[in-house]
Motif scaffolding. Structure first.
Motif, short mmCIF file in Angstrom:
data_model
loop_
_atom_site.label_atom_id
_atom_site.label_comp_id
_atom_site.label_asym_id
_atom_site.label_seq_id
_atom_site.Cartn_x
_atom_site.Cartn_y
_atom_site.Cartn_z
N MET A 56 0.79 -1.03 -0.05
CA MET A 56 0.00 0.22 0.01
C MET A 56 1.01 1.15 -0.04
O MET A 56 2.00 1.14 0.36
N PRO A 57 0.24 2.33 -0.41
CA PRO A 57 1.26 3.59 -0.48
C PRO A 57 1.37 3.94 0.91
O PRO A 57 0.71 3.86 2.02
N GLY A 58 2.48 4.45 1.32
CA GLY A 58 3.05 4.74 2.63
C GLY A 58 3.76 3.58 3.24
O GLY A 58 4.62 2.96 2.98
N GLU A 59 2.96 2.96 4.22
CA GLU A 59 3.27 1.96 5.20
C GLU A 59 2.58 0.64 4.65
O GLU A 59 1.61 0.58 3.91
N THR A 60 3.43 -0.32 4.78
CA THR A 60 3.00 -1.66 4.16
C THR A 60 1.95 -2.46 5.14
O THR A 60 1.72 -1.90 6.45
N GLY A 61 1.20 -3.49 4.99
CA GLY A 61 0.44 -4.04 6.11
C GLY A 61 1.29 -4.55 7.02
O GLY A 61 0.50 -4.58 8.20
N PHE A 62 2.54 -4.99 6.94
CA PHE A 62 3.22 -5.69 8.17
C PHE A 62 3.62 -4.35 8.92
O PHE A 62 3.63 -4.54 9.94
N GLU A 63 4.06 -3.34 8.44
CA GLU A 63 4.50 -2.09 9.00
C GLU A 63 3.03 -1.76 9.79
O GLU A 63 3.14 -1.12 11.07
N LEU A 64 2.02 -1.66 9.25
CA LEU A 64 0.75 -1.36 10.11
C LEU A 64 0.67 -2.27 11.29
O LEU A 64 0.48 -1.77 12.32
N LEU A 65 0.83 -3.47 11.19
CA LEU A 65 0.64 -4.41 12.20
C LEU A 65 1.62 -4.28 13.31
O LEU A 65 1.21 -4.28 14.58
N ALA A 66 2.97 -4.06 12.98
CA ALA A 66 3.92 -3.36 13.88
C ALA A 66 3.67 -2.38 14.78
O ALA A 66 4.14 -2.27 15.84
N SER A 67 2.89 -1.21 14.29
CA SER A 67 2.48 -0.11 14.82
C SER A 67 1.44 -0.34 15.96
O SER A 67 1.24 0.65 16.65
N LEU A 68 0.80 -1.40 15.87
CA LEU A 68 -0.56 -1.58 16.89
C LEU A 68 0.04 -2.27 17.95
O LEU A 68 0.67 -3.30 18.03
N GLU A 69 -0.68 -1.91 19.20
CA GLU A 69 -0.46 -2.48 20.44
C GLU A 69 -1.26 -3.77 20.72
O GLU A 69 -0.79 -4.79 20.97
N THR A 70 -2.68 -3.83 19.85
CA THR A 70 -3.44 -5.06 19.82
C THR A 70 -3.89 -4.92 18.36
O THR A 70 -3.97 -3.89 17.83
N ALA A 71 -4.26 -6.20 17.75
CA ALA A 71 -4.84 -6.30 16.68
C ALA A 71 -5.71 -7.39 16.71
O ALA A 71 -5.76 -8.45 17.29
N PRO A 72 -6.80 -7.16 15.56
CA PRO A 72 -7.58 -8.42 15.45
C PRO A 72 -7.03 -9.41 14.71
O PRO A 72 -5.88 -9.32 14.34
N HIS A 73 -7.76 -10.54 14.61
CA HIS A 73 -7.19 -11.75 13.52
C HIS A 73 -7.16 -11.06 12.20
O HIS A 73 -7.96 -10.25 11.64
N VAL A 74 -5.91 -11.35 11.64
CA VAL A 74 -5.41 -10.80 10.32
C VAL A 74 -5.61 -11.93 9.22
O VAL A 74 -5.17 -13.15 9.49
N ILE A 75 -6.27 -11.62 8.15
CA ILE A 75 -6.40 -12.58 7.10
C ILE A 75 -5.61 -11.55 5.72
O ILE A 75 -6.20 -10.40 5.33
N PHE A 76 -4.65 -11.95 5.40
CA PHE A 76 -3.96 -11.27 4.16
C PHE A 76 -4.55 -11.25 2.81
O PHE A 76 -4.94 -12.50 2.66
N THR A 77 -4.48 -10.30 2.23
CA THR A 77 -4.84 -10.50 0.64
C THR A 77 -4.00 -9.79 -0.07
O THR A 77 -3.97 -8.61 0.04
N THR A 78 -3.39 -10.71 -1.04
CA THR A 78 -2.10 -10.05 -1.78
C THR A 78 -2.35 -10.78 -3.13
O THR A 78 -2.85 -11.84 -2.99
N ALA A 79 -1.75 -9.87 -4.12
CA ALA A 79 -1.21 -10.57 -5.33
C ALA A 79 0.03 -10.97 -5.17
O ALA A 79 0.54 -11.80 -6.21
#
Length: 249
Positions: A56-79
Protein backbone atom coordinates in the motif's frame (compact mmCIF):
# COMPACT_ATOMS: atom_id res chain seq x y z
CA UNK A 1 -18.20 -11.32 12.85
CA UNK A 2 -17.29 -7.69 12.05
CA UNK A 3 -14.69 -7.16 9.32
CA UNK A 4 -12.53 -4.24 8.22
CA UNK A 5 -11.17 -4.19 4.65
CA UNK A 6 -7.80 -2.50 4.12
CA UNK A 7 -6.60 -2.17 0.53
CA UNK A 8 -5.47 0.78 -1.56
CA UNK A 9 -7.41 -0.60 -4.56
CA UNK A 10 -11.07 0.38 -4.56
CA UNK A 11 -11.78 -2.42 -7.04
CA UNK A 12 -10.16 -5.01 -4.75
CA UNK A 13 -12.24 -3.78 -1.79
CA UNK A 14 -15.41 -3.90 -3.88
CA UNK A 15 -14.68 -7.45 -5.08
CA UNK A 16 -13.94 -8.66 -1.56
CA UNK A 17 -17.08 -7.00 -0.19
CA UNK A 18 -19.06 -8.75 -2.94
CA UNK A 19 -17.55 -12.14 -2.06
CA UNK A 20 -18.33 -11.62 1.62
CA UNK A 21 -22.05 -11.24 0.84
CA UNK A 22 -22.13 -15.03 0.53
CA UNK A 23 -21.33 -15.24 4.28
CA UNK A 24 -24.26 -13.71 6.23
CA UNK A 25 -22.40 -14.03 9.53
CA UNK A 26 -19.85 -11.44 8.31
CA UNK A 27 -20.59 -7.71 8.50
CA UNK A 28 -18.21 -5.32 6.73
CA UNK A 29 -18.07 -2.41 9.17
CA UNK A 30 -15.55 -0.28 7.29
CA UNK A 31 -12.91 0.14 4.60
CA UNK A 32 -9.52 1.83 4.58
CA UNK A 33 -7.20 2.82 1.73
CA UNK A 34 -3.92 2.95 3.66
CA UNK A 35 -2.35 2.30 7.06
CA UNK A 36 -3.14 5.64 8.68
CA UNK A 37 -6.80 5.38 7.73
CA UNK A 38 -6.82 1.79 8.95
CA UNK A 39 -5.47 2.79 12.38
CA UNK A 40 -8.34 5.23 12.83
CA UNK A 41 -10.90 2.66 11.73
CA UNK A 42 -9.44 0.02 14.03
CA UNK A 43 -9.72 2.32 17.05
CA UNK A 44 -13.28 3.38 16.25
CA UNK A 45 -14.79 0.15 14.93
CA UNK A 46 -12.95 -2.58 16.89
CA UNK A 47 -13.44 -5.22 14.16
CA UNK A 48 -13.06 -8.94 14.81
CA UNK A 49 -11.24 -9.64 11.54
CA UNK A 50 -8.89 -7.51 9.45
CA UNK A 51 -8.58 -8.24 5.72
CA UNK A 52 -5.23 -6.65 4.99
CA UNK A 53 -3.34 -5.93 1.79
CA UNK A 54 0.47 -5.91 1.98
CA UNK A 55 1.57 -3.40 -0.68
CA UNK A 56 0.00 0.00 0.00
CA UNK A 57 1.21 3.57 -0.42
CA UNK A 58 3.11 4.75 2.64
CA UNK A 59 3.26 1.89 5.12
CA UNK A 60 2.95 -1.77 4.21
CA UNK A 61 0.48 -4.09 5.89
CA UNK A 62 3.31 -5.51 8.00
CA UNK A 63 4.31 -2.03 9.15
CA UNK A 64 0.72 -1.31 10.11
CA UNK A 65 0.59 -4.41 12.29
CA UNK A 66 3.93 -3.58 13.90
CA UNK A 67 2.56 -0.17 14.94
CA UNK A 68 -0.47 -1.61 16.78
CA UNK A 69 -0.53 -2.51 20.45
CA UNK A 70 -3.35 -4.98 19.81
CA UNK A 71 -4.80 -6.24 16.55
CA UNK A 72 -7.81 -8.29 15.45
CA UNK A 73 -7.39 -11.59 13.64
CA UNK A 74 -5.61 -10.92 10.34
CA UNK A 75 -6.28 -12.44 6.92
CA UNK A 76 -3.82 -11.15 4.32
CA UNK A 77 -5.11 -10.46 0.80
CA UNK A 78 -2.38 -9.91 -1.76
CA UNK A 79 -1.27 -10.59 -5.33
CA UNK A 80 2.20 -11.67 -4.14
CA UNK A 81 3.03 -15.13 -2.79
CA UNK A 82 6.56 -14.37 -1.57
CA UNK A 83 5.40 -12.94 1.77
CA UNK A 84 3.59 -16.08 2.94
CA UNK A 85 6.30 -17.09 5.43
CA UNK A 86 6.43 -13.63 6.98
CA UNK A 87 2.63 -13.56 7.16
CA UNK A 88 2.53 -16.70 9.28
CA UNK A 89 5.38 -15.40 11.43
CA UNK A 90 3.04 -12.58 12.53
CA UNK A 91 0.35 -15.20 13.31
CA UNK A 92 -1.96 -14.37 10.42
CA UNK A 93 -4.99 -16.64 10.18
CA UNK A 94 -4.61 -17.05 6.44
CA UNK A 95 -2.96 -15.71 3.29
CA UNK A 96 -5.30 -15.26 0.30
CA UNK A 97 -3.89 -14.68 -3.14
CA UNK A 98 -5.76 -12.38 -5.52
CA UNK A 99 -8.02 -13.01 -7.31
CA UNK A 100 -9.56 -14.48 -4.18
CA UNK A 101 -11.41 -17.77 -4.61
CA UNK A 102 -14.64 -18.23 -2.68
CA UNK A 103 -13.62 -21.64 -1.30
CA UNK A 104 -10.35 -20.19 0.05
CA UNK A 105 -12.26 -17.29 1.59
CA UNK A 106 -14.66 -19.75 3.20
CA UNK A 107 -11.74 -21.68 4.71
CA UNK A 108 -10.19 -18.49 6.08
CA UNK A 109 -13.48 -17.41 7.63
CA UNK A 110 -13.88 -20.85 9.19
CA UNK A 111 -10.52 -20.33 10.92
CA UNK A 112 -11.63 -16.91 12.14
CA UNK A 113 -14.94 -18.31 13.35
CA UNK A 114 -13.16 -21.07 15.27
CA UNK A 115 -10.89 -18.51 16.96
CA UNK A 116 -13.76 -16.20 17.86
CA UNK A 117 -16.04 -18.91 19.22
CA UNK A 118 -13.37 -20.86 21.13
CA UNK A 119 -14.40 -21.01 24.81
CA UNK A 120 -12.20 -19.27 27.32
CA UNK A 121 -10.47 -22.04 29.28
CA UNK A 122 -11.55 -22.24 32.91
CA UNK A 123 -9.27 -23.04 35.80
CA UNK A 124 -9.12 -26.81 36.23
CA UNK A 125 -7.85 -29.05 39.03
CA UNK A 126 -4.21 -30.01 38.79
CA UNK A 127 -5.15 -33.63 38.06
CA UNK A 128 -7.34 -32.70 35.08
CA UNK A 129 -6.11 -34.67 32.03
CA UNK A 130 -5.03 -32.76 28.97
CA UNK A 131 -7.57 -32.78 26.11
CA UNK A 132 -6.82 -34.99 23.13
CA UNK A 133 -5.30 -33.32 20.10
CA UNK A 134 -7.97 -32.22 17.62
CA UNK A 135 -8.24 -34.12 14.36
CA UNK A 136 -6.46 -32.35 11.50
CA UNK A 137 -8.67 -30.15 9.31
CA UNK A 138 -9.41 -31.82 5.94
CA UNK A 139 -8.21 -30.03 2.81
CA UNK A 140 -9.67 -29.82 -0.69
CA UNK A 141 -7.63 -29.94 -3.87
CA UNK A 142 -8.22 -26.21 -4.35
CA UNK A 143 -6.68 -25.33 -1.00
CA UNK A 144 -3.28 -23.70 -1.03
CA UNK A 145 -0.62 -24.91 1.37
CA UNK A 146 2.52 -23.22 2.58
CA UNK A 147 5.67 -25.25 1.90
CA UNK A 148 9.13 -24.34 3.24
CA UNK A 149 12.36 -26.18 2.48
CA UNK A 150 15.50 -24.51 3.79
CA UNK A 151 15.54 -20.89 2.63
CA UNK A 152 12.95 -21.46 -0.10
CA UNK A 153 9.20 -21.35 0.34
CA UNK A 154 6.14 -21.75 -1.86
CA UNK A 155 2.38 -21.30 -1.62
CA UNK A 156 1.03 -24.12 -3.79
CA UNK A 157 -2.40 -25.48 -4.63
CA UNK A 158 -2.87 -29.13 -3.69
CA UNK A 159 -4.29 -29.71 -7.18
CA UNK A 160 -0.82 -28.89 -8.58
CA UNK A 161 0.95 -31.51 -6.44
CA UNK A 162 1.16 -34.80 -8.32
CA UNK A 163 3.04 -36.93 -5.79
CA UNK A 164 3.92 -37.21 -2.09
CA UNK A 165 6.82 -39.60 -1.45
CA UNK A 166 8.67 -40.72 1.67
CA UNK A 167 12.29 -39.60 1.70
CA UNK A 168 14.03 -40.65 4.89
CA UNK A 169 12.19 -39.08 7.83
CA UNK A 170 10.63 -36.45 5.54
CA UNK A 171 8.05 -36.40 2.76
CA UNK A 172 9.04 -35.10 -0.68
CA UNK A 173 6.49 -33.12 -2.67
CA UNK A 174 6.44 -33.13 -6.48
CA UNK A 175 5.02 -30.04 -8.21
CA UNK A 176 6.23 -28.27 -11.34
CA UNK A 177 10.02 -28.80 -11.33
CA UNK A 178 10.26 -28.53 -7.54
CA UNK A 179 10.93 -31.34 -5.02
CA UNK A 180 10.87 -29.77 -1.53
CA UNK A 181 10.97 -31.85 1.65
CA UNK A 182 8.52 -31.31 4.52
CA UNK A 183 8.63 -32.75 8.07
CA UNK A 184 5.33 -34.63 7.74
CA UNK A 185 4.48 -38.33 7.57
CA UNK A 186 2.36 -39.85 4.81
CA UNK A 187 -0.08 -40.98 7.50
CA UNK A 188 -0.60 -37.38 8.63
CA UNK A 189 -1.03 -36.20 5.03
CA UNK A 190 -3.43 -39.02 4.19
CA UNK A 191 -5.71 -37.90 7.03
CA UNK A 192 -5.90 -34.38 5.60
CA UNK A 193 -6.08 -35.07 1.86
CA UNK A 194 -9.27 -35.71 -0.12
CA UNK A 195 -9.24 -39.47 -0.80
CA UNK A 196 -11.31 -38.93 -3.94
CA UNK A 197 -8.32 -37.14 -5.46
CA UNK A 198 -5.26 -38.43 -3.57
CA UNK A 199 -4.64 -42.18 -3.51
CA UNK A 200 -2.20 -44.11 -1.30
CA UNK A 201 -0.43 -46.20 -3.95
CA UNK A 202 1.91 -48.00 -1.53
CA UNK A 203 3.69 -47.48 1.77
CA UNK A 204 5.97 -44.83 0.29
CA UNK A 205 3.76 -42.79 -2.08
CA UNK A 206 0.47 -40.91 -2.40
CA UNK A 207 -0.51 -39.90 -5.95
CA UNK A 208 -2.86 -37.26 -7.32
CA UNK A 209 -5.30 -39.21 -9.51
CA UNK A 210 -5.85 -36.21 -11.76
CA UNK A 211 -2.19 -36.38 -12.82
CA UNK A 212 -2.39 -40.00 -14.02
CA UNK A 213 -1.21 -40.28 -17.62
CA UNK A 214 -1.33 -44.05 -18.12
CA UNK A 215 -1.95 -47.30 -16.24
CA UNK A 216 -0.56 -50.72 -17.14
CA UNK A 217 -0.68 -54.19 -15.58
CA UNK A 218 2.45 -55.09 -13.64
CA UNK A 219 3.84 -58.10 -11.81
CA UNK A 220 1.63 -60.31 -9.59
CA UNK A 221 -1.61 -58.60 -10.58
CA UNK A 222 -0.36 -55.17 -9.53
CA UNK A 223 -0.47 -51.92 -11.50
CA UNK A 224 2.09 -49.40 -12.66
CA UNK A 225 0.95 -45.79 -13.02
CA UNK A 226 2.73 -43.10 -14.96
CA UNK A 227 2.12 -39.52 -13.82
CA UNK A 228 2.25 -36.53 -16.15
CA UNK A 229 5.67 -35.01 -15.59
CA UNK A 230 6.83 -38.25 -13.93
CA UNK A 231 7.65 -40.41 -12.19
CA UNK A 232 6.21 -43.92 -12.60
CA UNK A 233 4.65 -45.41 -9.47
CA UNK A 234 4.20 -49.10 -8.69
CA UNK A 235 0.94 -49.74 -6.84
CA UNK A 236 1.06 -52.43 -4.15
CA UNK A 237 -1.01 -55.58 -4.60
CA UNK A 238 -3.56 -54.62 -1.93
CA UNK A 239 -3.88 -51.07 -3.23
CA UNK A 240 -4.13 -52.29 -6.83
CA UNK A 241 -7.27 -54.20 -5.83
CA UNK A 242 -8.64 -51.09 -4.10
CA UNK A 243 -7.71 -48.91 -7.09
CA UNK A 244 -9.64 -51.18 -9.49
CA UNK A 245 -12.67 -51.29 -7.20
CA UNK A 246 -12.66 -47.55 -6.63
CA UNK A 247 -12.45 -46.57 -10.30
CA UNK A 248 -14.58 -49.32 -11.87
CA UNK A 249 -18.17 -48.75 -12.97
Amino acid sequence: MNALLVDDSRLARTELRHLLRAFPEVTVVGEARHAEEARTQLRELQPDVLFLDIHMPGETGFELLASLETAPHVIFTTAYDEYALRAFEVNALDYLLKPIQENRLAAALAKARAKLTAPVPALAPAAEPEPEEAAPTPLTEQDQVFVKDGERCWFVRLADIRLFEINGSYTQIYFEQHRPLIPRTLQHLEQRLDNRVFFRANRQQIINLKWVESIEPWFSNTLKIKLRGGPEVEVSRQQSVRFREMLSL
